[in-house]
Write an enzyme that holds these catalytic residues in place. Structure first.
Site, PDB file in Angstrom:
ATOM      1  N   THR A   8       4.896  -1.235   1.221  1.00 12.27           N
ATOM      2  CA  THR A   8       4.502  -1.094   2.618  1.00 12.27           C
ATOM      3  C   THR A   8       5.076  -2.246   3.442  1.00 12.27           C
ATOM      4  O   THR A   8       5.320  -3.330   2.925  1.00 12.27           O
ATOM      5  CB  THR A   8       2.975  -1.118   2.798  1.00 12.27           C
ATOM      6  OG1 THR A   8       2.490  -2.454   2.581  1.00 12.27           O
ATOM      7  CG2 THR A   8       2.295  -0.157   1.856  1.00 12.27           C
ATOM      8  N   ASP A   9       5.290  -2.002   4.726  1.00 14.16           N
ATOM      9  CA  ASP A   9       5.492  -3.109   5.642  1.00 14.16           C
ATOM     10  C   ASP A   9       4.162  -3.860   5.718  1.00 14.16           C
ATOM     11  O   ASP A   9       3.135  -3.395   5.207  1.00 14.16           O
ATOM     12  CB  ASP A   9       5.929  -2.578   7.011  1.00 14.16           C
ATOM     13  CG  ASP A   9       6.796  -3.579   7.780  1.00 14.16           C
ATOM     14  OD1 ASP A   9       6.759  -4.779   7.448  1.00 14.16           O
ATOM     15  OD2 ASP A   9       7.508  -3.152   8.704  1.00 14.16           O
ATOM     16  N   CYS A  10       4.172  -5.030   6.336  1.00 15.80           N
ATOM     17  CA  CYS A  10       2.967  -5.860   6.323  1.00 15.80           C
ATOM     18  C   CYS A  10       1.777  -5.118   6.915  1.00 15.80           C
ATOM     19  O   CYS A  10       1.850  -4.575   8.019  1.00 15.80           O
ATOM     20  CB  CYS A  10       3.211  -7.161   7.080  1.00 15.80           C
ATOM     21  SG  CYS A  10       1.742  -8.213   7.115  1.00 15.80           S
ATOM     22  N   MET A  11       0.680  -5.159   6.208  1.00 15.00           N
ATOM     23  CA  MET A  11      -0.520  -4.429   6.622  1.00 15.00           C
ATOM     24  C   MET A  11      -1.336  -5.187   7.666  1.00 15.00           C
ATOM     25  O   MET A  11      -2.377  -4.702   8.116  1.00 15.00           O
ATOM     26  CB  MET A  11      -1.385  -4.121   5.400  1.00 15.00           C
ATOM     27  CG  MET A  11      -0.674  -3.302   4.330  1.00 15.00           C
ATOM     28  SD  MET A  11      -0.207  -1.647   4.891  1.00 15.00           S
ATOM     29  CE  MET A  11      -1.774  -0.804   4.716  1.00 15.00           C
TER      30      MET A  11
END
Length: 543
Positions: free
Chosen positions: A270-273
């Protein structure tokens, strides 16, 4: 350091918390491992660590830092870590001093040779691996078809899906051959947005047929090229997801599209959550559970310890309550372990640390940079510059998105031109403050025969546009150089001389200076369309 051996039966020996820990990558503050990151590694079996500029002082410190992080995992009897970074090159790079910092993707594409993308990635990858970094969140496979995109721009190889695919595939091969995992991003495509997902939730509303032809083409070819990891974007795509869920949280996108339809068998990151597209709309901790349910293998939480711990606990609780099956966790962890077995097997770096940032490496970067210089127009023949007193006005690099972090630049365009033999007086102006300097700069311009202005995302800063137009009215020889997005000319289309340089890192400034004085030809071609007159592919003019 000695590397722990990851056996093919490692998964069977792991309990639930160990498995979930492997699915988390976390960031921390400081030049030394924080007590929080050590606790995550030792007690929570953390799978990986992401580094930012806040963790970087110099190459020796980075190498020592990564060794300490891996040593913490080894001493605890845990599996070696992913140590990742955003080292795209150009304007998005976390390590800028002591390495051979490569040009960014649009600059590489302007040079016209996909082989340069391989060379840049391979050399960058070798240097990263020498410093103990084994995963790079690059290349960016977004097709930048929207001039108003606030977060992609020059991070893209351009507006042609096929060109992005060709250059991206070469970059992936370059990193792989260097022993570093390339993470292609931002699936299913962030190039046609006018909202930064660090700040809010963007939507791409195009129909499926258009997305297939544009946004998805580079990812298709990246999978064919053997990409081992893909990063999801926090973008809503109604063509795939009927609910207003971003790709990172959408089973239809991650499992249905990426896994099943495109046949990707590698790791989904994932991209940063903590980006606001996720945190503001779903909450980081709850979204971590949603991302795992959707099909993500690795959850990236870059900053806050309480959110990192919270995500681990929430995922464990989701399995224990039956919301997520342990079999689903096992599939992700097996993919992660299989890639670690493949990429972390070698203990030895490809070169001695003394070779990082060597003259030979920097020379390769220089060749790529010089090939990117793109002369869009020189209607009045103002180039090469005259050997005369020259006013240089440079807009200081500005953080246009959270991804930029800080942009300290140790070299200016004025100093680069002075070193190239031009007598200069320089004014540095914050990109957003140009409008406040109009009167002073107009008076100053009267003393000079020629003026060079380095703009920086002028499309987003009206004061820069006012300044250029005011200087045009002086009637002096005016040369404008775009130091980031080449689209700046759209704001002053009647400027007579315009050069696109795509970035303002020191190497680019040196290339600009050499180009402006005629020491090197402007061989670059536009990777994006600026106007009906100056379309993608335009350029190749020689001074």
């Amino acid at each position: 350091m000695e590397k722990a051996h990851i056996t093919s039966t490692a998964l069977a020996a792991m309990d639930l918390r160990q498995k979930v820990g492997q699915m988390i990558q976390a960031g921390f503050d400081g030049l030394e491992p924080s007590k929080e990151i050590i606790e995550l590694i030792e007690k929570h079996h953390l799978g990986g660590v992401i580094l930012f500029a806040r963790n970087v002082q110099d190459v020796n410190q980075v190498a020592a830092l990564t060794d300490k992080l891996q040593q913490a995992a080894l001493n605890s009897g845990h599996i070696p870590l992913w140590i990742s970074i955003d080292q795209e090159g150009g304007m998005v790079a976390r390590i800028t001093e002591g390495v051979a910092l490569m040009p960014g993707q649009m600059a590489i594409s302007a040079g016209g040779d996909p082989g340069a993308a391989y060379d840049a990635a391979n050399l960058c990858g070798q240097e990263l691996r020498t410093l103990g970094i084994n995963m790079n969140f690059a290349p960016d496979l977004d097709v930048n078809v929207n001039p108003d995109n606030p977060v992609i721009g020059v991070r893209s190889f351009g507006e042609s899906p096929q060109s992005v695919a060709d250059f991206g595939a070469e970059a992936i091969r370059g990193y792989r051959d260097a022993g570093v995992v390339a993470v292609a991003k931002h699936f299913p495509g962030h190039g046609d947005t006018n909202v930064d997902s660090h700040l809010d939730l963007p939507t791409i509303s195009h129909p499926r047929e258009r997305i297939d032809q544009v946004e998805l083409l580079p990812f298709h070819e990246a999978i064919d090229a053997g990409v081992e990891a893909i990063m999801s974007s926090h973008i809503v795509s109604p063509a795939f997801e009927s609910s207003k869920l971003p790709a990172t949280l959408s089973s239809a996108v991650l499992t249905g599209l990426l896994r099943e339809e495109l046949g990707f068998g590698g790791v989904i990151v994932t991209d940063c959550m903590e980006m606001q597209a996720i945190s503001d709309h779903f909450g980081t901790v709850q979204a971590a559970v949603m991302a795992v349910k959707a099909g993500a293998d690795c959850i990236l939480i870059s900053h806050r310890y309480e959110l990192q711990i919270g995500a681990i606990e929430a995922i464990v609780a989701a399995v224990e309550s039956g919301i997520i099956s342990e079999e689903r966790i096992d599939r992700s962890v097996e993919r992660l372990l299989a890639l670690k077995r493949k990429r972390l097997a070698e203990a030895n770096a490809p070169m001695a640390i003394e070779q990082v940032g060597s003259r030979e490496h920097r020379e390769k970067a220089r060749v790529i940079s010089e090939a990117s210089m793109t002369l869009v127009k020189d209607d009045n023949g103002y180039l090469p510059l005259r050997h005369a007193d020259t006013l240089v006005i440079q807009m200081e690099a500005a953080v246009s998105s959270v991804v930029d972090e800080t942009l300290h630049m140790p070299l200016t365009l004025g100093r680069a031109l002075s070193a190239a033999g031009i007598r200069t007086e320089e004014r540095m102006i914050p990109a957003s403050k140009a409008g406040e300097e109009l009167e002073v700069l107009h008076e100053l311009a009267e003393r000079f025969e020629q003026i060079v202005v380095g703009t920086y995302n002028a499309s987003f800063h009206p004061g820069q546009v006012q300044l250029v137009k005011e200087l045009q009215r002086t009637g002096k020889r005016l040369i404008v150089v775009a130091l980031r997005n080449p689209y700046d000319i759209k704001q002053f289309p009647d400027i007579s001389t315009y050069l696109a340089a795509y970035e303002s890192r020191p190497l680019a400034l040196q290339s600009i200076a050499r180009c402006l004085i005629g020491a090197i030809p402007a061989k670059g071609r536009l990777p994006v369309t600026l106007s009906p007159e100056y379309q993608a592919g335009w350029g190749g003019s020689r001074l």
